[in-house]
Design a protein around this motif. Structure first.
Motif, PDB file in Angstrom:
ATOM      1  N   GLU A 176      27.982  92.359   4.750  1.00 24.16           N
ATOM      2  CA  GLU A 176      28.283  93.631   4.082  1.00 24.16           C
ATOM      3  C   GLU A 176      27.201  94.663   4.352  1.00 24.16           C
ATOM      4  O   GLU A 176      27.487  95.830   4.604  1.00 24.16           O
ATOM      5  N   LEU A 177      25.937  94.235   4.318  1.00 21.97           N
ATOM      6  CA  LEU A 177      24.830  95.143   4.598  1.00 21.97           C
ATOM      7  C   LEU A 177      24.933  95.696   6.017  1.00 21.97           C
ATOM      8  O   LEU A 177      24.817  96.903   6.245  1.00 21.97           O
ATOM      9  N   THR A 178      25.162  94.816   6.988  1.00 24.58           N
ATOM     10  CA  THR A 178      25.285  95.240   8.380  1.00 24.58           C
ATOM     11  C   THR A 178      26.461  96.188   8.555  1.00 24.58           C
ATOM     12  O   THR A 178      26.360  97.219   9.222  1.00 24.58           O
ATOM     13  N   ARG A 179      27.578  95.871   7.944  1.00 26.33           N
ATOM     14  CA  ARG A 179      28.765  96.725   8.027  1.00 26.33           C
ATOM     15  C   ARG A 179      28.482  98.108   7.438  1.00 26.33           C
ATOM     16  O   ARG A 179      28.839  99.133   8.021  1.00 26.33           O
ATOM     17  N   ASN A 180      27.806  98.161   6.293  1.00 30.45           N
ATOM     18  CA  ASN A 180      27.505  99.449   5.657  1.00 30.45           C
ATOM     19  C   ASN A 180      26.467 100.248   6.434  1.00 30.45           C
ATOM     20  O   ASN A 180      26.571 101.469   6.535  1.00 30.45           O
ATOM     21  N   LEU A 181      25.458  99.584   6.972  1.00 25.63           N
ATOM     22  CA  LEU A 181      24.412 100.283   7.709  1.00 25.63           C
ATOM     23  C   LEU A 181      24.931 100.905   9.007  1.00 25.63           C
ATOM     24  O   LEU A 181      24.509 101.982   9.400  1.00 25.63           O
ATOM     25  N   PHE A 182      25.846 100.222   9.670  1.00 22.15           N
ATOM     26  CA  PHE A 182      26.322 100.690  10.961  1.00 22.15           C
ATOM     27  C   PHE A 182      27.692 101.363  10.898  1.00 22.15           C
ATOM     28  O   PHE A 182      28.280 101.635  11.931  1.00 22.15           O
ATOM     29  N   TYR A 183      28.179 101.674   9.708  1.00 23.27           N
ATOM     30  CA  TYR A 183      29.446 102.372   9.576  1.00 23.27           C
ATOM     31  C   TYR A 183      29.321 103.749  10.214  1.00 23.27           C
ATOM     32  O   TYR A 183      28.418 104.519   9.900  1.00 23.27           O
ATOM     33  N   GLY A 184      30.182 104.065  11.154  1.00 22.38           N
ATOM     34  CA  GLY A 184      30.166 105.352  11.823  1.00 22.38           C
ATOM     35  C   GLY A 184      29.110 105.471  12.907  1.00 22.38           C
ATOM     36  O   GLY A 184      28.910 106.549  13.449  1.00 22.38           O
ATOM     37  N   TYR A 185      28.431 104.389  13.217  1.00 21.44           N
ATOM     38  CA  TYR A 185      27.376 104.408  14.238  1.00 21.44           C
ATOM     39  C   TYR A 185      27.987 104.619  15.620  1.00 21.44           C
ATOM     40  O   TYR A 185      28.974 104.004  15.972  1.00 21.44           O
ATOM     41  N   ASP A 186      27.409 105.535  16.381  1.00 21.37           N
ATOM     42  CA  ASP A 186      27.868 105.810  17.737  1.00 21.37           C
ATOM     43  C   ASP A 186      26.715 105.530  18.686  1.00 21.37           C
ATOM     44  O   ASP A 186      25.727 106.262  18.714  1.00 21.37           O
ATOM     45  N   GLU A 187      26.812 104.456  19.450  1.00 24.30           N
ATOM     46  CA  GLU A 187      25.716 104.054  20.335  1.00 24.30           C
ATOM     47  C   GLU A 187      25.505 105.011  21.496  1.00 24.30           C
ATOM     48  O   GLU A 187      24.480 104.956  22.169  1.00 24.30           O
ATOM     49  N   SER A 188      26.430 105.924  21.721  1.00 29.74           N
ATOM     50  CA  SER A 188      26.265 106.872  22.818  1.00 29.74           C
ATOM     51  C   SER A 188      25.421 108.088  22.418  1.00 29.74           C
ATOM     52  O   SER A 188      25.063 108.892  23.258  1.00 29.74           O
TER      53      SER A 188
END
Length: 87
Positions: free
Chosen positions: A20-32
């Protein structure tokens, strides 16, 4: 509840919490998108061609001492000892 059951329950709760922590931290993350450059004061999107950029940080590495201690040619491996200063 036995020791094995209790430990297993805690372990699976821990895994769920980490997911859950990983999902919340990287929500909307764009690696580009580069994390180094941000929008300028004028809200103009920053590109490498645009000289009006705001760097978030400066990072400098000084190598004071570098010595090769081992070379394994067949394995294409090299070992070094080095002393650096990071600013």
């Amino acid at each position: 509840m036995g020791v094995e059951e209790f430990s297993e329950e805690i372990y699976y709760d821990y895994l769920h919490t980490q997911q859950e922590l990983t999902r919340n931290l990287f929500y909307g993350y764009d690696e580009s998108v580069s994390p180094v450059f941000v929008r300028g004061i004028s809200d103009e999107i920053i590109t490498f061609k645009n000289a009006n950029y705001s760097p978030k940080f400066n990072y400098t590495v000084y190598v004071y001492y570098l010595k090769m201690i081992d070379m394994d040619e067949p394995a294409e491996k090299v070992e070094f000892v080095l002393e650096i200063m990071e600013i």
